[in-house]
Design a protein around this motif. Structure first.
Motif, PDB file in Angstrom:
ATOM      1  N   SER A  84      11.094  63.141  38.240  1.00  0.00           N
ATOM      2  CA  SER A  84       9.900  63.529  37.726  1.00  0.00           C
ATOM      3  C   SER A  84      10.500  65.005  38.159  1.00  0.00           C
ATOM      4  N   ILE A  85       8.839  65.665  39.090  1.00  0.00           N
ATOM      5  CA  ILE A  85       8.529  67.236  39.020  1.00  0.00           C
ATOM      6  C   ILE A  85       9.867  67.136  40.080  1.00  0.00           C
ATOM      7  N   LEU A  86      10.344  66.429  40.545  1.00  0.00           N
ATOM      8  CA  LEU A  86      11.147  67.566  41.739  1.00  0.00           C
ATOM      9  C   LEU A  86      13.026  67.342  41.098  1.00  0.00           C
ATOM     10  N   THR A  87      12.855  67.283  39.765  1.00  0.00           N
ATOM     11  CA  THR A  87      14.630  67.335  39.219  1.00  0.00           C
ATOM     12  C   THR A  87      15.197  68.651  39.322  1.00  0.00           C
ATOM     13  N   PHE A  88      14.738  69.488  39.516  1.00  0.00           N
ATOM     14  CA  PHE A  88      15.373  70.416  39.713  1.00  0.00           C
ATOM     15  C   PHE A  88      15.926  70.662  41.289  1.00  0.00           C
ATOM     16  N   ILE A  89      15.287  69.957  42.422  1.00  0.00           N
ATOM     17  CA  ILE A  89      15.993  70.559  43.686  1.00  0.00           C
ATOM     18  C   ILE A  89      16.842  68.952  43.554  1.00  0.00           C
ATOM     19  N   TYR A  90      16.825  67.509  43.561  1.00  0.00           N
ATOM     20  CA  TYR A  90      16.983  66.825  44.008  1.00  0.00           C
ATOM     21  C   TYR A  90      18.295  66.101  42.256  1.00  0.00           C
ATOM     22  N   ASP A  91      19.737  65.207  43.011  1.00  0.00           N
ATOM     23  CA  ASP A  91      20.689  64.865  41.460  1.00  0.00           C
ATOM     24  C   ASP A  91      19.450  63.642  41.416  1.00  0.00           C
ATOM     25  N   ASN A  92      19.271  62.672  40.288  1.00  0.00           N
ATOM     26  CA  ASN A  92      19.229  61.827  40.040  1.00  0.00           C
ATOM     27  C   ASN A  92      20.441  60.568  40.498  1.00  0.00           C
ATOM     28  N   PRO A  93      20.759  59.945  41.348  1.00  0.00           N
ATOM     29  CA  PRO A  93      21.118  59.102  41.502  1.00  0.00           C
ATOM     30  C   PRO A  93      22.467  58.141  40.957  1.00  0.00           C
ATOM     31  N   TYR A  94      21.122  57.724  39.635  1.00  0.00           N
ATOM     32  CA  TYR A  94      21.788  56.175  39.045  1.00  0.00           C
ATOM     33  C   TYR A  94      21.566  57.079  37.743  1.00  0.00           C
ATOM     34  N   ASN A  95      21.187  57.919  37.186  1.00  0.00           N
ATOM     35  CA  ASN A  95      21.567  58.951  35.913  1.00  0.00           C
ATOM     36  C   ASN A  95      20.075  57.359  34.943  1.00  0.00           C
ATOM     37  N   MET A  96      19.518  56.876  34.982  1.00  0.00           N
ATOM     38  CA  MET A  96      18.464  56.453  34.831  1.00  0.00           C
ATOM     39  C   MET A  96      16.962  56.674  35.442  1.00  0.00           C
ATOM     40  N   GLY A  97      16.057  56.422  34.927  1.00  0.00           N
ATOM     41  CA  GLY A  97      14.381  56.379  35.242  1.00  0.00           C
ATOM     42  C   GLY A  97      14.311  54.599  36.601  1.00  0.00           C
ATOM     43  N   PRO A  98      13.329  54.528  37.066  1.00  0.00           N
ATOM     44  CA  PRO A  98      13.250  53.481  38.843  1.00  0.00           C
ATOM     45  C   PRO A  98      13.109  52.539  37.584  1.00  0.00           C
ATOM     46  N   VAL A  99      12.365  52.788  36.264  1.00  0.00           N
ATOM     47  CA  VAL A  99      11.754  51.778  35.663  1.00  0.00           C
ATOM     48  C   VAL A  99      13.096  50.435  34.915  1.00  0.00           C
ATOM     49  N   ASP A 100      13.887  52.210  34.938  1.00  0.00           N
ATOM     50  CA  ASP A 100      15.419  51.192  33.594  1.00  0.00           C
ATOM     51  C   ASP A 100      16.221  50.474  34.697  1.00  0.00           C
ATOM     52  N   LEU A 101      16.148  50.994  36.308  1.00  0.00           N
ATOM     53  CA  LEU A 101      16.558  50.670  37.174  1.00  0.00           C
ATOM     54  C   LEU A 101      16.369  49.395  37.680  1.00  0.00           C
ATOM     55  N   VAL A 102      14.800  49.032  37.657  1.00  0.00           N
ATOM     56  CA  VAL A 102      13.921  47.712  38.003  1.00  0.00           C
ATOM     57  C   VAL A 102      14.392  46.563  37.511  1.00  0.00           C
TER      58      VAL A 102
END
Length: 130
Positions: free
Chosen positions: A9-27
Motif C-alpha cells: 500500500s502506502i510504502l510500496t516505493f520503499i519496500y518490495d512486496n515479498p509475496y507479489n500478492m496482497g495480504p488478503v490473497d496470501l491469507v
C-alpha cells in the motif's frame, strides 16, 4: 514468515512486496487454500501481516489516538449525533485494515463531519443565547 511492512500500500516505493500478492490473497491461499477468495482480516490481521506482534501494538496505539481525537471533536455535540456519525464507519475496522478504514471507509470523514456539526451546533447556541 516475512512481513509486508505496508509494501502492498502506502510504502510500496520503499519496500518490495515479498509475496507479489496482497495480504488478503496470501491469507486466502495459505489459510483457506483458495484462489480469488477475499477473507476479511480486520485491523489485527492487517497489523500482524504488516509488522507482526509489534504491529498490533502500534496499530492499537494509533487507533486509540484517533479515538481520543474523535472524542475531543465530539465533546461539544450531542452524544446521539456523534454516535450515529461514527458507528457505521467504525464497523469497517472488523473487515478491513486500519489505513483503508481511515481513508476509504469513512472514519476520517466521520471525524470531520462530527467536528463540522459540533462547530455549527455550538455556533448556533451562541447566536440563540444572545
Amino acid at each position: 514468515m516475512e512481513k509486508y511492512k505496508l509494501s502492498h500500500s502506502i510504502l510500496t516505493f520503499i519496500y518490495d512486496n515479498p509475496y507479489n500478492m496482497g495480504p488478503v490473497d496470501l491469507v486466502a491461499r495459505d489459510v483457506f487454500g483458495l484462489e480469488g477468495f477475499s477473507p476479511n482480516v480486520g485491523i489485527f490481521g492487517d497489523a500482524y501481516l504488516n509488522f507482526g506482534l509489534m504491529g498490533i501494538i502500534i496499530f492499537v496505539v494509533l487507533l486509540g489516538s484517533i479515538l481520543v481525537l474523535f472524542d475531543s471533536v465530539a465533546m461539544k455535540s450531542p452524544l446521539i449525533l456523534s454516535m450515529t456519525i461514527i458507528i457505521i464507519p467504525s464497523m469497517s475496522l472488523v473487515n478491513s485494515g486500519m489505513f483503508t478504514s481511515l481513508a476509504t471507509h469513512g472514519i476520517l470523514f466521520a471525524i470531520f463531519v462530527t467536528w463540522l456539526s459540533s462547530t455549527l451546533l455550538h455556533r448556533n447556541e451562541k447566536v440563540v443565547g444572545k
